[in-house]
Design a protein around this motif. Structure first.
Motif, short mmCIF file in Angstrom:
data_model
loop_
_atom_site.label_atom_id
_atom_site.label_comp_id
_atom_site.label_asym_id
_atom_site.label_seq_id
_atom_site.Cartn_x
_atom_site.Cartn_y
_atom_site.Cartn_z
N PRO A 6 15.26 -113.16 -8.82
CA PRO A 6 15.99 -112.00 -9.36
C PRO A 6 15.54 -110.67 -8.78
O PRO A 6 16.32 -109.72 -8.74
N ASP A 7 14.27 -110.62 -8.31
CA ASP A 7 13.80 -109.35 -7.72
C ASP A 7 14.16 -109.21 -6.25
O ASP A 7 13.77 -108.24 -5.60
N GLY A 8 14.90 -110.19 -5.70
CA GLY A 8 15.36 -110.10 -4.32
C GLY A 8 14.50 -110.79 -3.29
O GLY A 8 14.90 -110.91 -2.14
N THR A 9 13.31 -111.25 -3.66
CA THR A 9 12.44 -111.95 -2.72
C THR A 9 12.87 -113.40 -2.56
O THR A 9 13.52 -113.97 -3.44
N VAL A 10 12.51 -113.99 -1.42
CA VAL A 10 12.83 -115.40 -1.18
C VAL A 10 11.94 -116.26 -2.08
O VAL A 10 10.72 -116.20 -2.02
N GLY A 11 12.59 -117.05 -2.93
CA GLY A 11 11.84 -117.84 -3.90
C GLY A 11 11.38 -119.19 -3.38
O GLY A 11 10.39 -119.73 -3.85
N GLY A 12 12.10 -119.74 -2.40
CA GLY A 12 11.73 -121.05 -1.87
C GLY A 12 12.93 -121.76 -1.28
O GLY A 12 13.86 -121.12 -0.77
N ILE A 13 12.93 -123.09 -1.38
CA ILE A 13 13.95 -123.92 -0.74
C ILE A 13 14.49 -124.93 -1.75
O ILE A 13 13.73 -125.54 -2.50
N VAL A 14 15.80 -125.08 -1.76
CA VAL A 14 16.44 -126.15 -2.52
C VAL A 14 17.02 -127.14 -1.52
O VAL A 14 17.61 -126.74 -0.51
N GLY A 15 16.80 -128.43 -1.75
CA GLY A 15 17.23 -129.45 -0.80
C GLY A 15 18.03 -130.56 -1.46
O GLY A 15 17.77 -130.95 -2.60
N ILE A 16 19.03 -131.06 -0.72
CA ILE A 16 19.85 -132.20 -1.15
C ILE A 16 19.81 -133.24 -0.04
O ILE A 16 19.91 -132.90 1.14
N LEU A 17 19.64 -134.50 -0.41
CA LEU A 17 19.48 -135.58 0.57
C LEU A 17 20.68 -136.51 0.54
O LEU A 17 21.24 -136.78 -0.53
N LYS A 18 21.06 -136.98 1.71
CA LYS A 18 22.09 -138.01 1.85
C LYS A 18 21.47 -139.18 2.59
O LYS A 18 21.15 -139.08 3.77
N ASP A 19 21.29 -140.28 1.89
CA ASP A 19 20.61 -141.46 2.45
C ASP A 19 21.60 -142.26 3.30
O ASP A 19 22.62 -142.73 2.80
N LEU A 20 21.28 -142.42 4.58
CA LEU A 20 22.13 -143.17 5.50
C LEU A 20 21.63 -144.60 5.72
O LEU A 20 22.23 -145.34 6.50
N THR A 21 20.58 -144.99 5.04
CA THR A 21 19.93 -146.27 5.33
C THR A 21 20.87 -147.44 5.11
O THR A 21 20.96 -148.33 5.96
#
Length: 251
Positions: free
Chosen positions: A179-194
């Motif tokens: 909310p203060d405008g700084t980069v908070g981190g990373i959100v990731g979504i995975l698609k398994d191709l196995t």
């Protein structure tokens, strides 16, 4: 989620400082007016210095109090955002997670935990290096550092150590802001191709087996035809047998 508290005006947070300063000014004026004439210049100078020091101290206390309130407000907003992120990835069917700028997992969903074969308590508060082989962890950490250096999103395919072995996975990652405008981190979504890759490999094996079987059957038919011709060519000339085999080969 609770809404962040509104920041009150600075004057409302420090009425006692202002009242104290006014009282000191009034006392100084009274003492100066009632004191002997010869001491009035010294009293005025001392009163001015004391008032200035007190004014600086009171203002510093007010600023510190205001800054403390601002930090509390942003901390509360960040906690609310983390709660929203956990809820958001929790309803996703694909494996998903989010981590802070240090690479520490702050939230995971059931699909991600099932893929790794770990409980939430074994992931949250840990980094990838704590739960994955060093080689894989180093590769993903490099991607994360590059993404944090240039916020945005990235898509790449890489192996992942799952509960039943190495999986081939497409990683879709994006940075998010606090909310203060700084980069908070990373959100990731995975698609398994196995499963798809394994199905394609099995299909390829079946195709090769089918081609091999057809080839073997064809060779068997040619050999059978040869034996029949040899059996029926007794008493025939060699040239006639060769011509007959050549004719069968053209068919």
């Amino acid at each position: 989620m609770t809404e962040p508290r509104k920041t009150p005006p600075l004057a409302r947070k420090t009425p006692w400082q202002l009242i104290g300063l006014v009282l000191i000014l009034a006392a100084g004026l009274a003492a100066g007016s009632l004191g002997p004439n010869r001491f009035r210049p010294f009293m005025a100078a001392a009163f001015f210095v004391i008032s200035a020091v007190l004014l600086v101290l009171f203002w510093r206390l007010a600023v510190t109090s205001h800054e403390r309130f601002d930090r509390a407000k942003w901390d509360e907003a960040n906690r609310n955002m983390d709660e929203f992120m956990r809820h958001m990835i929790g309803i996703m069917p694909n494996p998903a997670f989010f981590k802070d700028a240090r690479g520490v997992y702050q939230g995971t969903n059931a699909a991600f935990e099932k893929l790794l074969g770990l409980d939430k308590k074994d992931l949250v508060g840990k980094t990838l290096s704590d739960v994955a082989p060093d080689e894989l962890a180093l590769k993903h950490t490099e991607h994360d550092k590059a993404l944090l250096a240039e916020p945005g999103h990235v898509v790449y395919e890489a192996p992942l150590q799952a509960w039943d072995g190495e999986h081939h996975v497409i990683f879709i990652k994006s940075t998010f802001r606090r909310p203060d405008g700084t980069v908070g981190g990373i959100v990731g979504i995975l698609k398994d191709l196995t499963q798809r890759i394994r199905a394609e490999e099995e299909l390829e094996q079946r195709r090769r087996f089918s081609d091999s079987t057809v080839q073997t059957m064809s060779e068997g038919l040619v050999l059978t035809d040869y034996l029949v011709l040899v059996k029926g060519s007794r008493g025939m000339r060699t040239e006639a047998v060769v011509d007959a085999l050549a004719a069968r080969g053209k068919e």
